[in-house]
Design a protein around this motif. Sequence first.
Motif, PDB file in Angstrom:
ATOM      1  N   HIS A   1       0.834  -1.206   0.000  1.00 39.83           N
ATOM      2  CA  HIS A   1       0.000   0.000   0.000  1.00 39.83           C
ATOM      3  C   HIS A   1       0.866   1.251   0.000  1.00 39.83           C
TER       4      HIS A   1
ATOM      5  N   VAL B   1      -5.946  -1.756  -7.147  1.00 39.14           N
ATOM      6  CA  VAL B   1      -5.801  -2.931  -6.272  1.00 39.14           C
ATOM      7  C   VAL B   1      -6.861  -3.972  -6.627  1.00 39.14           C
TER       8      VAL B   1
ATOM      9  N   LEU C   1      -1.991  -5.965   0.589  1.00 40.90           N
ATOM     10  CA  LEU C   1      -1.721  -4.547   0.825  1.00 40.90           C
ATOM     11  C   LEU C   1      -0.788  -4.290   2.000  1.00 40.90           C
ATOM     12  N   ASP C   2      -0.858  -5.108   3.015  1.00 42.24           N
ATOM     13  CA  ASP C   2      -0.027  -4.877   4.200  1.00 42.24           C
ATOM     14  C   ASP C   2       1.279  -5.662   4.169  1.00 42.24           C
TER      15      ASP C   2
END
Lengths: 536, 316
Positions: free
Chosen positions: B98, B123, B132-133
């Motif tokens: 992200h 995304v 994302l993390d």
Amino acid sequence: MVIQIIYLVIVGFVLSLNILDWKATNSRPDALWSTVSTTELVYVYLFMQTLALCVIFPFLAGSTISRERSEKTWALLRTTSMTPGELIRGKFFALLSQGVFILLISAPLLVMMTLLGGVALENLLLEYLVHVVVIAWISAVGVLSSAITKKGAASYISTPLFFFFPMLAALNGAGFTYLSEKKTITSQLINFHASEPKAFYLTISVIFISGLGSLLGAIHLTSPKNSVRSLPTRIGIFMLYGYAAIWFFVYAPSLLNMGGDRDFLILAFFAGILLVPLLRIAGAGPEVPLGIRQLGRDKPIASRLLVLFTPGGIRNLLFCVLIILLFIPAGMVEVGGTLNDPNIDLVTATAGVDFLRDLYFSVLFWLASLMALAWFLGQCGCGSILSASLAFTTHLVAVLVLTVLKMRWGIQGWPAYEPGLGMISTPFNLIQTSGSYGAINFQRGFPSYFEAGAVRVDTIFNIATFVLFTVLGCGVSLVKKMPLIAVYSGDDGKLLLDLPDTAPVLDDSGIEIDPSGADDSESGSDSQVETSKDEA
Amino acid sequence: MSLSGAILQVRNLSVSFGKIKAVNNVNFDVERGVIHGFIGPNGAGKTTTIRVISTLQVPDEGGVWVNGQNVLTQPDSIRMNLGYMPDHVGVYAGLSVHEYLEFFAMTRRIYGAKKASVIADVVELTDLGDLLDREVESLSKGMRQRMCLAQTLLHEPDLLILDEPASGLDPRARIEFRDLILELRRLGKTVFLSSHILSELSPICDSVSIIEKGRVVAHGSIDEIQTLMSQGKTSFDVTLLKDPGNELEPLLSQLPGFMLVMIQGKKFRFEWTGDVEEVSKVWELLSTNGFVISGISKKEDNLENIFMSLTTGEVQ
């Protein structure tokens, strides 16, 4: 992470010393620990901090762009909307913020020490400011170093080369100030300002100019070769030199009046700051960047107004001459202090002033002569670095050889290369003269050095060589059919600016697409190949 | 502006490195909204050409226009409308996916609510939601490719330049990536991708350029190239019910346009020059003379065959 560990070790070391010192000098029951030793420990810490900055930061800064290249992120960044200026500014402030972060790690400990006495908080804050300036300067020069080197491995070699002498001098100065004198750099700077304010401001401005110049240079190096950005970059270079010339103009009388080594030191210094960058500009390729050509075509009036700031052709030389001319007013300034000195008779004082002024002009014209030689070599097809190196080396070797011939065999007919007199024309000699008494004694062996008008002969020689190399360069340009002064000649060469009307051409079988039908693998001009190689 | 409907126009492009001419007088157009394959062996000049198109390399000769804008004189405008994915995806250590996308959104001058919106869109498109993390360094090659593709889409460019996007991916990742590229075409993007994995390009490319030793040796749709290569000839493989012996060639040679290429037992191959519709004359003649046909197949030149026919495998 590594940096943080190093700093934690340093902080722990200082703290341990404090505790040990407190135990050893617990003769003052009213004090937590000795304020004297606290002061000394702060100085030791500040020195170690300077040491760490001077050792770590050049490597951090020197690999900032080359690391992006080696990790394949540079191409991605360059296809974004960020301009080269933004990229370099981002790199610079990223490094600066890392440096400030490093400084802040130890700040609480040192601030606590101010509560114990011995060190004033404001002195500590000012000292931190000096360290921030050091970080900013290293970052700026390091970014330039990184932008110059295309490969990561080369940057790790070039970075220490860039920083070796400045950092050695800085560490020597810091060690002397903190450990021997037991003073802060701030207090030394304040003393410097009080005793020699003009030299102080000159020094500060040089740091500022070199830092800003490094960032501008890095922007220029990361800009596409064919970009129009070379125009504002040259304007920026001109403004920086203009600033330096103003300072020199304002302080020339007192600087020239300082006598002894200082005369030569100042001249050598200015020869140095003018020589290296301007030689490279003068010896740059003769081709006009495509962006500039397009500007010449689309905005002819603006292009003509800015003609001296546009690269290519004879403008490379004219731009350098323009900058040298900026420094002439400083040489015209009366050396009032010498003339008003009651201890020196007017005739001697006037002769001294005349000599220094002539010497100054001799150096400026010597620079112009070297620029013309570098430009001539650039017209011949040498790259900017090669042209600059060849010009300087050729001149240095010629001066030394001819001087030796004159000295050994008394050969007559070298008007410009009178022993000693000719040597003035090399910064090598100027630096040597200013730096050592032995050199001065050496020079005193040549009586003609102080003869009236001798330096003017040197100037005449330099003007003559300037004209010679300029004419030769123009001749090369004519032979190679390269435009000398034209920014846009109506011919864009083989680089297409406008989309031709032709659609892709298929051959008879309809398969191979090759409109020329010929293998012209050797047809690319040298200048264009050079452009491509730089970008690759 | 562009003189034609092409989004990408390459004219007389040449790039040299010293004495090596990496790209030599290359010409081609890429139409808007297509997937264009740029095919060639290693060292053929694919990446150099792509670098010029992506405004990273100054050519020695010629020019490249994207949306009618010259890469030499309007590189900033072109970058606003072009997404570039290099052959090796570099990542910044310590960033999450992200954060990586946020960083590149800001380099594209996308801020605030719009930034959050476009990141969410890309995304979703690239199916990075679960990653994302994750730290970018911990991603597999396929995930990195998808992440890099996502960053090229942040500023909604019309033209995507993908340099060897399928290189190093496992079969599953390749299929997923291929589907993603097809989805991008459906969204109206023009995709220009280089590869030497022809089986990946063949089913998805609308047009191709084949480059070897710095020169484009063929350009057009796969059908066009097939037709051009065959020079009006069509090959057929025929299987008869029984061995025809020596009777076949004298019988069929009387038909104009017929040329026997190979005969082996009950099978034979022939080339038909002229209108393919008229090849039925062959079947009629065979039937009239008592030959029973058990199978007919038209020989198709696939991309691999075309590539092998046109290239020699030499590098500069």
